[in-house]
Design a protein around this motif. Structure first.
Motif, mmCIF file in Angstrom:
data_model
loop_
_atom_site.group_PDB
_atom_site.id
_atom_site.type_symbol
_atom_site.label_atom_id
_atom_site.label_comp_id
_atom_site.label_asym_id
_atom_site.label_seq_id
_atom_site.Cartn_x
_atom_site.Cartn_y
_atom_site.Cartn_z
ATOM 1 N N THR A 85 -5.455 -77.810 7.053
ATOM 2 C CA THR A 85 -4.591 -76.623 7.220
ATOM 3 C C THR A 85 -5.426 -75.567 7.256
ATOM 4 O OG1 THR A 85 -5.079 -76.691 4.752
ATOM 5 C CG2 THR A 85 -3.005 -78.048 5.547
ATOM 6 N N GLY A 91 -4.040 -70.145 14.491
ATOM 7 C CA GLY A 91 -3.002 -71.028 13.742
ATOM 8 C C GLY A 91 -3.813 -71.747 12.928
ATOM 9 N N THR A 92 -3.717 -72.809 12.588
ATOM 10 C CA THR A 92 -4.209 -73.746 11.942
ATOM 11 C C THR A 92 -4.968 -74.969 12.587
ATOM 12 O OG1 THR A 92 -2.438 -75.528 11.018
ATOM 13 C CG2 THR A 92 -2.862 -73.562 9.817
ATOM 14 N N TRP A 94 -4.484 -78.149 11.982
ATOM 15 C CA TRP A 94 -3.411 -79.093 12.507
ATOM 16 C C TRP A 94 -2.529 -78.693 13.777
ATOM 17 C CZ3 TRP A 94 -2.907 -84.040 12.288
ATOM 18 C CH2 TRP A 94 -1.488 -84.690 12.502
ATOM 19 N N SER A 95 -2.241 -77.485 13.420
ATOM 20 C CA SER A 95 -1.305 -77.102 14.493
ATOM 21 C C SER A 95 -1.811 -76.821 16.044
ATOM 22 C CB SER A 95 -0.600 -75.464 14.197
ATOM 23 O OG SER A 95 -1.652 -74.516 14.302
ATOM 24 N N LYS A 96 -2.941 -76.430 15.788
ATOM 25 C CA LYS A 96 -3.755 -76.207 17.510
ATOM 26 C C LYS A 96 -4.131 -77.731 17.813
ATOM 27 C CE LYS A 96 -3.240 -71.900 17.669
ATOM 28 N NZ LYS A 96 -2.356 -71.369 18.652
ATOM 29 N N THR A 98 -2.821 -80.427 17.627
ATOM 30 C CA THR A 98 -1.799 -81.173 17.640
ATOM 31 C C THR A 98 -0.973 -80.635 19.172
ATOM 32 O OG1 THR A 98 0.063 -80.090 16.279
ATOM 33 C CG2 THR A 98 -1.055 -82.193 15.474
ATOM 34 N N ASP A 99 -1.108 -79.145 19.175
ATOM 35 C CA ASP A 99 -0.423 -78.741 20.401
ATOM 36 C C ASP A 99 -1.534 -79.163 21.731
ATOM 37 O OD1 ASP A 99 1.286 -77.389 19.134
ATOM 38 O OD2 ASP A 99 0.521 -75.455 19.125
ATOM 39 N N SER A 148 4.711 -84.443 15.035
ATOM 40 C CA SER A 148 5.603 -83.452 14.672
ATOM 41 C C SER A 148 6.218 -84.006 13.255
ATOM 42 C CB SER A 148 6.614 -83.108 15.401
ATOM 43 O OG SER A 148 6.191 -82.315 16.603
ATOM 44 N N GLU A 285 -8.036 -74.239 20.630
ATOM 45 C CA GLU A 285 -7.320 -75.318 21.205
ATOM 46 C C GLU A 285 -7.580 -75.744 22.834
ATOM 47 O OE1 GLU A 285 -2.563 -75.314 22.693
ATOM 48 O OE2 GLU A 285 -3.127 -74.080 21.271
#
Length: 373
Positions: A85, A91-92, A94-96, A98-99, A148, A285
């Motif tokens: 997190t 972002g975080t 996790w978000s980057k 996973t993207d 997701s 990312e």
């Protein structure tokens, strides 16, 4: 479906000794095999006879066509611990991450069979009984949907996650090269709690856990872990590599204090970077996309299926790339090596880059018979 290139690979079973090209199995009659089995120089193109069994008893020369580029199978082992997190690249983590994973899997799903397992599966140290998404072609959508469905939580049971991912890969009966891709943001921290009790201020604990120095109580002993999780993870990666399932390690914005352990994990996984650090360190990312793309370039189209196993004595094997001898490299940095189960011939480093860049590259494998005493 998978894309793969086809090149001509000449596979020679080269005989040594005075009985080359002669059949001595029928009472020493000395029957000439070249007229029946299409040996070079007789004008025949019959290649229907395929050797098997003990190569020391098969002294002849035969040509084979091998298919280049068995699509590799890659299981992504994705860390979703609570530290993911943390803010990262607008972002975080996790978000980057996973993207980036979704992007790369989508772009390469025609060349690599991807799978996914996420850890932990609870808010502590639990892992699933199997993987989240099984290896399959063209499954970027399934992987994206599964990713997701998760949010970061829990600790980092890296060892258990690797063991279960490796067990799944080992259970597959395909001859495709198999790899794990570990993405984590730090060291493992799910270890085994020990039963030993340490006296912080010295002395010896009694049956009630009280420490005594010269008969004087100095406080209770402290139960200490026998493993903080790092030993389990290191052993898991080594065990997977021993099965022919190598692991690439990506460190996502990891602390400098984690670097030594991630280096060890990358080395034990069998696919360390040539430079320092040994793992793939990413700070954005875009870095992660580049790292995974670089890893993919090392494993795509650098494998040849081997339907005829090599001789027991593999020092009798010579590999030529574009006519030049190529050295064997068990460290998988540059050169060639057989897979653990001898089902494929894999190329690494500059040799792999040559095969990827040149669709007309030729590979010649020579299996020699042992000398005849």
């Amino acid at each position: 479906m998978f894309k793969s290139n086809v090149v001509v690979v000449a596979l020679f079973l080269a005989a040594c000794g005075p009985n080359q090209g002669r059949d001595t199995s029928s009472g020493g009659s000395g029957k000439d095999l070249s007229s029946e089995h299409g040996l070079p120089g007789d004008g025949s193109d019959d290649m229907s006879i395929e050797p098997s069994g003990d190569f020391s008893a098969q002294c002849g020369v035969q040509n084979f066509m091998l298919q280049k580029g068995l699509p590799p199978e890659v299981m992504i082992v994705l860390d979703r611990s609570s530290s993911m997190t943390t803010d990262f690249d607008s972002g975080t983590r996790w978000s980057k991450v996973t993207d980036a994973v979704k992007q790369v899997v989508t772009s390469l799903q025609g060349q690599i069979g991807w799978g996914l397992t996420v850890f932990p599966h609870d808010n502590d140290c639990g892992t699933s009984a199997s993987v989240d998404v099984a290896i399959a072609p063209m499954n970027a959508t399934a992987i994206g949907m599964q990713i997701s469905s998760y949010l970061p939580d829990g600790n980092t049971p890296t060892g258990d996650a690797i063991n279960k991912a490796a067990a799944y890969m080992a259970s597959r009966t395909t001859t495709n090269p198999k790899y794990l891709l570990l993405s984590t943001d730090g060291e493992p921290n799910c270890g085994t709690i020990g039963t030993s009790c340490m006296c912080v201020f010295g002395g010896t604990p009694d049956a009630q856990g009280q420490c005594h120095v010269s008969g004087v109580p100095v406080g209770a002993c402290v139960v200490v872990p026998t493993d903080d999780g790092t030993s389990k993870a290191e052993a898991a990666l080594s065990a997977a590599a021993a099965q022919g399932i190598h692991t690439f390690v990506i460190g996502v914005a990891s602390d400098s204090s984690d670097g030594a352990e991630l280096d060890t994990l990358a080395t034990n996984g069998g696919e360390p970077r040539a430079g320092s650090p040994k793992y793939y360190a990413v700070g954005s990312e875009a870095d992660l996309v580049t790292a995974v793309t670089t890893i993919a370039s090392q494993i795509i189209s650098c494998s040849f299926g081997v339907t005829t196993p090599p001789p027991t004595d593999q020092t009798l094997v010579t590999i030529k790339l574009n006519g030049s001898d190529l050295g064997r490299d068990p460290t998988h940095m540059n050169g060639w090596d057989f897979s653990t189960n001898l089902s494929s011939l894999n190329f690494y480093g500059a040799a792999c880059a040559t095969l990827q860049a040149d669709p007309n590259a030729t590979v010649q494998a020579i299996y020699a018979c042992p000398p005849v005493n």
